[in-house]
Scaffold this motif. Structure first.
Motif, mmCIF file in Angstrom:
data_model
loop_
_atom_site.group_PDB
_atom_site.id
_atom_site.type_symbol
_atom_site.label_atom_id
_atom_site.label_comp_id
_atom_site.label_asym_id
_atom_site.label_seq_id
_atom_site.Cartn_x
_atom_site.Cartn_y
_atom_site.Cartn_z
ATOM 1 N N ASN A 1 36.552 60.013 41.709
ATOM 2 C CA ASN A 1 36.558 59.035 42.992
ATOM 3 C C ASN A 1 37.663 58.038 42.998
ATOM 4 O O ASN A 1 38.210 57.702 44.038
ATOM 5 N N PHE A 24 32.908 73.759 41.042
ATOM 6 C CA PHE A 24 31.468 73.124 41.472
ATOM 7 C C PHE A 24 31.269 71.687 40.978
ATOM 8 O O PHE A 24 30.365 70.964 41.251
ATOM 9 N N PRO A 27 33.559 66.564 42.802
ATOM 10 C CA PRO A 27 32.917 65.856 43.911
ATOM 11 C C PRO A 27 33.213 66.424 45.160
ATOM 12 O O PRO A 27 34.506 66.808 45.388
ATOM 13 N N ASP A 28 32.248 66.629 46.173
ATOM 14 C CA ASP A 28 32.800 67.242 47.508
ATOM 15 C C ASP A 28 33.911 66.418 48.119
ATOM 16 O O ASP A 28 34.621 67.055 48.987
ATOM 17 N N THR A 29 33.967 65.009 47.669
ATOM 18 C CA THR A 29 34.875 64.325 48.475
ATOM 19 C C THR A 29 36.339 64.718 47.842
ATOM 20 O O THR A 29 37.316 64.359 48.488
ATOM 21 N N ARG A 31 37.069 67.855 46.953
ATOM 22 C CA ARG A 31 37.345 69.267 47.215
ATOM 23 C C ARG A 31 37.669 69.231 48.644
ATOM 24 O O ARG A 31 38.382 69.983 49.004
ATOM 25 N N SER A 32 37.279 68.198 49.566
ATOM 26 C CA SER A 32 37.384 68.149 50.866
ATOM 27 C C SER A 32 38.789 67.836 51.266
ATOM 28 O O SER A 32 39.336 68.019 52.365
ATOM 29 N N ARG A 33 39.575 67.068 50.311
ATOM 30 C CA ARG A 33 40.932 66.754 50.372
ATOM 31 C C ARG A 33 41.912 67.591 49.976
ATOM 32 O O ARG A 33 43.158 67.318 49.954
ATOM 33 N N GLN A 36 42.035 74.617 48.844
ATOM 34 C CA GLN A 36 41.494 75.337 47.575
ATOM 35 C C GLN A 36 42.206 76.870 47.442
ATOM 36 O O GLN A 36 42.078 77.671 48.685
#
Length: 227
Positions: A1, A24, A27-29, A31-33, A36
């Motif tokens: 983070n 997996f 953190p989604d935060t 991966r979203s940035r 992939q």
């Protein structure tokens, strides 16, 4: 983070490349940035050729089947393949299939098939001799059970006129074995080994338990056939 702001607003001359085998856990935060990319395992021939080039550059003596074994057991991970090559290199003056198997604690497929044949043919004496022969070796019982299950699966598939999936290097021996045994005996051995896999997790004496269970299975088969 703590990395998020840098990922969102990097300097123009910076590109971040993040690599993981466990995406997996990110953190989604994060991966979203990221953009992939998912990579497939490297195929066996490519890994083998890369290891061969390394051996030639580093003057490591090798046999081709030893490098092929490394490529197969590491399942497309080049990093793991290089690590295993290093272990085999220091274990022997020449990297061979038998050296790689020894480093891993694996048993050759031919021996595993012989063990299965002894169980299926109710030959407890020959089975005991096989166990005695590897008594001074460090054996990976988890691999032995897994590989036995795969070989039995292919034997059952061949019995039903299918193509083997796991055993591709000894089709003649496997076919000969399949012709000499009833499919019911193959299925019984397969089922027993699958149940043994769960029992082994509860003991620290895996090899002793495995051998005793295999001997018991061969005796059970003998009684069943006598009946």
């Amino acid at each position: 983070n703590a990395f998020l702001k840098i990922l969102e607003e990097p300097a123009k001359f910076v590109v971040f490349i993040l690599a993981t085998t466990e995406a997996f856990k990110l953190p989604d935060t994060v991966r979203s940035r990221c953009f992939q990319l998912f990579f497939n395992p490297v195929n066996v021939e490519t890994v083998t050729q890369h290891l061969e080039n390394m051996c030639k550059q580093e003057s490591i003596a090798f046999e081709r089947d030893g490098l092929e074994m490394i490529a197969k057991v590491t399942q497309g991970s080049l990093r793991d393949a290089i690590n295993l090559l290093e272990q085999a290199r220091f274990a022997s003056s020449i990297v061979t299939k038998s050296v790689v198997l020894s480093v891993l604690g694996y048993i050759d497929d031919q021996i595993i098939l012989s063990m299965i044949q002894c169980i299926a043919m109710k030959d407890q004496l020959a089975l005991s001799k096989i166990f005695n022969a590897w008594s001074d070796q460090v054996i990976s019982i988890d691999y032995l059970v897994k590989r036995s299950i795969e070989i039995l699966y292919d034997a059952i598939v061949i019995k039903y006129q299918g193509a083997p999936k796991y055993v591709l290097g000894m089709s003649e021996q496997l076919n000969s074995f399949v012709q000499s045994i009833l499919v019911q005996d193959l299925i019984q051995c397969f089922d027993e080994l699958c149940s043994i896999d769960m029992v082994l997790t509860k003991t620290s004496k895996k090899q002793l338990l495995f051998e005793s269970l295999m001997l018991r299975l061969s005796v059970q088969n003998a009684h069943a056939s006598g009946a």
